[in-house]
Design a protein around this motif. Structure first.
Motif, PDB file in Angstrom:
ATOM      1  N   THR A   1       2.780 -56.902  12.310  1.00 49.63           N
ATOM      2  CA  THR A   1       2.211 -57.665  11.277  1.00 49.63           C
ATOM      3  C   THR A   1       2.982 -56.477   9.967  1.00 49.63           C
ATOM      4  OG1 THR A   1       0.646 -58.185   9.738  1.00 49.63           O
ATOM      5  CG2 THR A   1       0.289 -56.561  11.362  1.00 49.63           C
ATOM      6  N   PHE A   2       2.259 -56.328   8.935  1.00 47.21           N
ATOM      7  CA  PHE A   2       2.804 -55.470   7.627  1.00 47.21           C
ATOM      8  C   PHE A   2       3.504 -54.363   8.035  1.00 47.21           C
ATOM      9  CE2 PHE A   2       2.085 -54.120   3.206  1.00 47.21           C
ATOM     10  CZ  PHE A   2       2.915 -55.129   2.660  1.00 47.21           C
ATOM     11  N   LEU A   3       4.569 -54.105   7.561  1.00 50.54           N
ATOM     12  CA  LEU A   3       5.529 -52.703   7.752  1.00 50.54           C
ATOM     13  C   LEU A   3       5.516 -52.625   9.203  1.00 50.54           C
ATOM     14  CD1 LEU A   3       4.210 -50.636   4.827  1.00 50.54           C
ATOM     15  CD2 LEU A   3       6.212 -52.176   5.158  1.00 50.54           C
ATOM     16  N   ASP A   4       5.480 -53.567  10.110  1.00 58.37           N
ATOM     17  CA  ASP A   4       5.818 -53.650  11.457  1.00 58.37           C
ATOM     18  C   ASP A   4       4.603 -53.058  12.135  1.00 58.37           C
ATOM     19  OD1 ASP A   4       8.084 -55.120  11.627  1.00 58.37           O
ATOM     20  OD2 ASP A   4       9.282 -53.257  11.910  1.00 58.37           O
ATOM     21  N   SER A   5       3.286 -52.787  11.637  1.00 58.29           N
ATOM     22  CA  SER A   5       2.325 -52.495  12.419  1.00 58.29           C
ATOM     23  C   SER A   5       1.956 -53.339  13.479  1.00 58.29           C
ATOM     24  CB  SER A   5       1.261 -52.004  11.473  1.00 58.29           C
ATOM     25  OG  SER A   5       0.838 -53.070  10.523  1.00 58.29           O
ATOM     26  N   HIS A   6       1.415 -52.867  14.534  1.00 62.21           N
ATOM     27  CA  HIS A   6       1.214 -53.751  15.599  1.00 62.21           C
ATOM     28  C   HIS A   6      -0.308 -54.400  15.501  1.00 62.21           C
ATOM     29  CE1 HIS A   6       4.079 -52.130  18.783  1.00 62.21           C
ATOM     30  NE2 HIS A   6       4.737 -52.477  17.570  1.00 62.21           N
ATOM     31  N   TYR A   7      -0.486 -55.373  15.927  1.00 61.21           N
ATOM     32  CA  TYR A   7      -1.580 -56.266  15.855  1.00 61.21           C
ATOM     33  C   TYR A   7      -1.965 -56.870  17.321  1.00 61.21           C
ATOM     34  CZ  TYR A   7      -4.786 -59.868  14.201  1.00 61.21           C
ATOM     35  OH  TYR A   7      -5.987 -60.687  14.093  1.00 61.21           O
ATOM     36  N   THR A   8      -2.936 -56.460  18.209  1.00 61.67           N
ATOM     37  CA  THR A   8      -2.986 -56.792  19.418  1.00 61.67           C
ATOM     38  C   THR A   8      -4.120 -57.544  19.663  1.00 61.67           C
ATOM     39  OG1 THR A   8      -1.822 -55.092  20.168  1.00 61.67           O
ATOM     40  CG2 THR A   8      -3.199 -55.917  21.723  1.00 61.67           C
ATOM     41  N   MET A   9      -4.475 -58.740  19.892  1.00 58.82           N
ATOM     42  CA  MET A   9      -5.652 -59.613  20.303  1.00 58.82           C
ATOM     43  C   MET A   9      -5.896 -59.658  21.823  1.00 58.82           C
ATOM     44  SD  MET A   9      -5.120 -62.690  17.955  1.00 58.82           S
ATOM     45  CE  MET A   9      -5.709 -62.639  16.326  1.00 58.82           C
ATOM     46  N   ILE A  10      -7.095 -59.677  22.212  1.00 60.81           N
ATOM     47  CA  ILE A  10      -7.360 -59.736  23.701  1.00 60.81           C
ATOM     48  C   ILE A  10      -8.571 -60.770  23.932  1.00 60.81           C
ATOM     49  CG2 ILE A  10      -7.957 -58.919  25.862  1.00 60.81           C
ATOM     50  CD1 ILE A  10      -6.939 -56.149  24.583  1.00 60.81           C
ATOM     51  N   MET A  11      -8.207 -61.780  24.724  1.00 61.33           N
ATOM     52  CA  MET A  11      -9.195 -62.816  24.724  1.00 61.33           C
ATOM     53  C   MET A  11      -9.674 -63.257  25.940  1.00 61.33           C
ATOM     54  SD  MET A  11      -8.690 -66.440  22.460  1.00 61.33           S
ATOM     55  CE  MET A  11      -7.170 -66.282  23.139  1.00 61.33           C
ATOM     56  N   HIS A  12     -10.759 -63.443  26.216  1.00 59.85           N
ATOM     57  CA  HIS A  12     -11.363 -63.720  27.802  1.00 59.85           C
ATOM     58  C   HIS A  12     -12.208 -65.064  27.378  1.00 59.85           C
ATOM     59  CE1 HIS A  12     -14.213 -63.805  30.862  1.00 59.85           C
ATOM     60  NE2 HIS A  12     -13.375 -63.719  31.718  1.00 59.85           N
ATOM     61  N   ASN A  13     -11.686 -66.382  28.332  1.00 59.02           N
ATOM     62  CA  ASN A  13     -12.377 -67.343  28.151  1.00 59.02           C
ATOM     63  C   ASN A  13     -12.768 -67.651  29.608  1.00 59.02           C
ATOM     64  OD1 ASN A  13     -11.589 -69.132  25.451  1.00 59.02           O
ATOM     65  ND2 ASN A  13      -9.768 -67.926  25.878  1.00 59.02           N
ATOM     66  N   GLU A  14     -13.926 -68.294  29.556  1.00 56.47           N
ATOM     67  CA  GLU A  14     -14.483 -68.847  30.799  1.00 56.47           C
ATOM     68  C   GLU A  14     -15.150 -70.251  30.707  1.00 56.47           C
ATOM     69  OE1 GLU A  14     -17.541 -66.377  32.831  1.00 56.47           O
ATOM     70  OE2 GLU A  14     -18.190 -68.003  33.758  1.00 56.47           O
TER      71      GLU A  14
END
Ligand code: NAI
Length: 517
Positions: free
Chosen positions: A411-424
């Protein structure tokens, strides 16, 4: 202050010059706007908004519809049947959290609502179910039948699926313990060896005889239940791909000849599809294999019978087609998508066979292509995110599907944006409502005739029902029609199409009057 939205379930009658209601039909005029774009030699882009008028005729009388599932004795098949019997007989059941009443939660047609307009009284948004605009089949009234390679009765099959609560299974048993799936068309070459022990309920003979028996089964079901229409939905195991061979499955004529000649590359699923098409019954392919080979599509086009595919979009892939739409839609560049499933049901067991896993893997990997291709600002030169899909068989978990996914973006200025999801969720609880929706909407589409501008003939919609792409991982489209994967666009397509049937404009989401002074 009043609420901002309310839901009305009474039938909605549209009062407009664009629609007429007769006793038998709803006749509507719909002004369709799209923009044609030209690109000049110097790279200039010119956009031309264009209008064309479509006229729709929708029969108001709902057909008496029957649903036939291929794989009736499996987890999805038994869960769909359970919900329909439970709802029809108003069953209630106990769990440790209390009393539950049968319902169709998770179904777009039964529990979804959409915005009809703004209340003239107090300016609130008024929402209704789709069936308030045009009549739709009530799934409670839909007899169920189908085929399975396993001859277990549905009560025993429900027990082994381990999807439903024990109290509900006990209450359903008297209704389903005499229901046995019809013998199946089968070919050991198209399914993993680990399924062979359950294959005790098979149509004898070669492919032509199997095809004829399937056709008789559809006709018998129609006759014995007094049905106007049957929809056939494949929810049996994922097969291997069949080879697409010139002279074998490329034209309808060759395909029918190949069946007569018992050709080894005609899969059981193609036999079911051909039988349905020949009987005029819409066919939905809920698995990723290439059932709908070119010859099969041509047969559907020639006989004007609906087909829809491929592979139900129910869990992780559905989420993916929302999440990636959200990220790329916000100008965020998704760089990696790494997604895991683990579960222990029979479908997953069969997918441990690498040959059977191939079509599923391809289907799971394709679900974001249109989103990436639509943004060459973020993804120039055919760049794509790293996309890894892993599934593992964990028997103890049965139908309870766990999905762990990690999305890393720039995202902005190449900063990293990490999302982790758990579904059951129970795999079949995700999928069963889709099967009900597909049957209900196929029946509706059967009643629509449409006249395009410049033509003087009302015709049925194109046999390849791409309008149901909302339910499919790799929506099958007709000819050059681009594939849409983004879930919101797919939902809007169904919603706006139903609105068009009663002459209502497509939802613009502008709420313009309140934004202006
Ligand atoms: P399942 O293994 O419980 O049921 C499949 C049934 O099909 C079994 O009872 C099997 O005996 C039967 N079968 C196999 N070959 C057959 C044939 N030639 N004719 C008639 N019956 C046959 O699997 P489940 O969980 O019900 O899933 C069914 C299908 O739906 C699978 O292909 C799966 O990939 C697909 N699907 C499921 C989703 C979900 O459950 N969330 C999502 C997307 C697709």
């Amino acid at each position: 202050k009043s609420a901002r939205a309310r839901t009305l379930v009474a039938p909605v009658i549209v009062s407009s010059d664009n629609v007429q209601y007769s006793e038998d039909e709803i006749i509507s005029k719909y002004s369709y706007t799209d923009t044609k774009v030209t690109i000049g030699e110097d790279g200039t882009v010119t956009a031309f908004p264009q209008n064309s008028v479509f006229e729709f005729k929708t029969r108001r009388r709902v057909s008496r519809l029957g649903l036939m599932m291929v794989g009736l004795g499996g987890n999805n098949g038994t869960t769909v049947a359970a919900a329909m019997y439970a709802k029809k007989h108003s069953l209630e059941w106990q769990t440790r959290t209390g009393t539950h009443v049968s319902n169709y939660k998770g179904s777009l047609t039964q529990c979804g609502t959409f915005r009809v307009g703004t209340s003239s009284e107090d300016g609130t948004d008024v929402y209704s179910p789709l069936s308030s605009l045009v009549p739709m089949v009530n799934p409670d009234d839909m007899p169920v039948s189908g085929w399975d390679i396993s001859g277990r009765n549905l009560a025993d099959a429900m027990d082994s699926a381990q999807v439903l609560e024990p109290d509900l299974r006990n209450k359903l048993r008297p209704f389903v313990d005499k229901v046995v799936p019809l013998p199946a068309a089968f070919d050991t070459d198209f399914i993993a060896d680990n399924q062979l022990p359950r294959a005790d309920n098979l149509i004898p003979g070669q492919k032509q005889e199997q095809l004829e028996q399937l056709r008789r089964d559809i006709r018998n079901f129609k006759e014995t239940q007094g049905l106007d229409e049957v929809v056939v939905i494949w929810t049996a195991n994922s097969e291997r791909y069949s080879k697409e061979i010139e002279g074998v499955n490329d034209t309808s004529e060759n395909l029918l000849k190949a069946i007569q000649g018992n050709h080894p590359e005609v899969s059981p699923s193609t036999l079911y599809a051909v039988a349905s098409i020949l009987e005029g019954a819409p066919y939905v392919n809920g698995s990723p294999q290439n059932t709908l080979v070119p010859g099969c599509v041509k047969l559907a086009e020639e006989l004007q019978v609906f087909i829809c595919g491929d592979d139900f979009k129910s869990g992780q892939t559905k989420m993916k087609s929302v999440l990636v739409d959200y990220l790329i839609g916000c100008g965020v560049k998704v760089k990696t998508m790494v997604t895991y499933n683990h579960l222990g049901n029979n479908d997953m067991y069969q997918l441990t066979d690498q040959v059977m896993w191939k079509p599923k893997s391809a289907a799971k990997s394709k679900v974001i292509e249109d989103l990436v291709e639509a943004n060459e600002v973020l993804y120039p030169n055919n760049e794509k995110p790293d996309h890894v899909v892993v599934v593992k068989y964990v028997p103890f978990l049965g139908d309870s599907k766990r999905d762990v996914s990690e999305y890393t973006s720039e995202t902005f200025l190449d900063s990293h944006y990490t999302m982790i999801m758990h579904n059951e969720c129970l795999d079949s609880a995700l999928c069963a409502p889709l099967i009900i929706d597909l049957a209900v909407l196929c029946e509706l589409f059967q009643r629509i005739r449409v006249k395009v501008q410049g033509s003087d003939e009302f015709k049925s919609m194109h046999p390849v029902l791409s309008a149901l792409g909302f339910f499919m991982k790799i929506p099958k489209t007709a000819g050059e029609e681009p594939i849409v994967n983004a879930l919101n666009r797919q939902r809007a397509c169904i919603e706006n199409l139903v609105k068009a049937l009663v002459g209502l404009p497509a939802e613009s989401h502008l709420l313009l009057p309140t934004k202006c002074q």
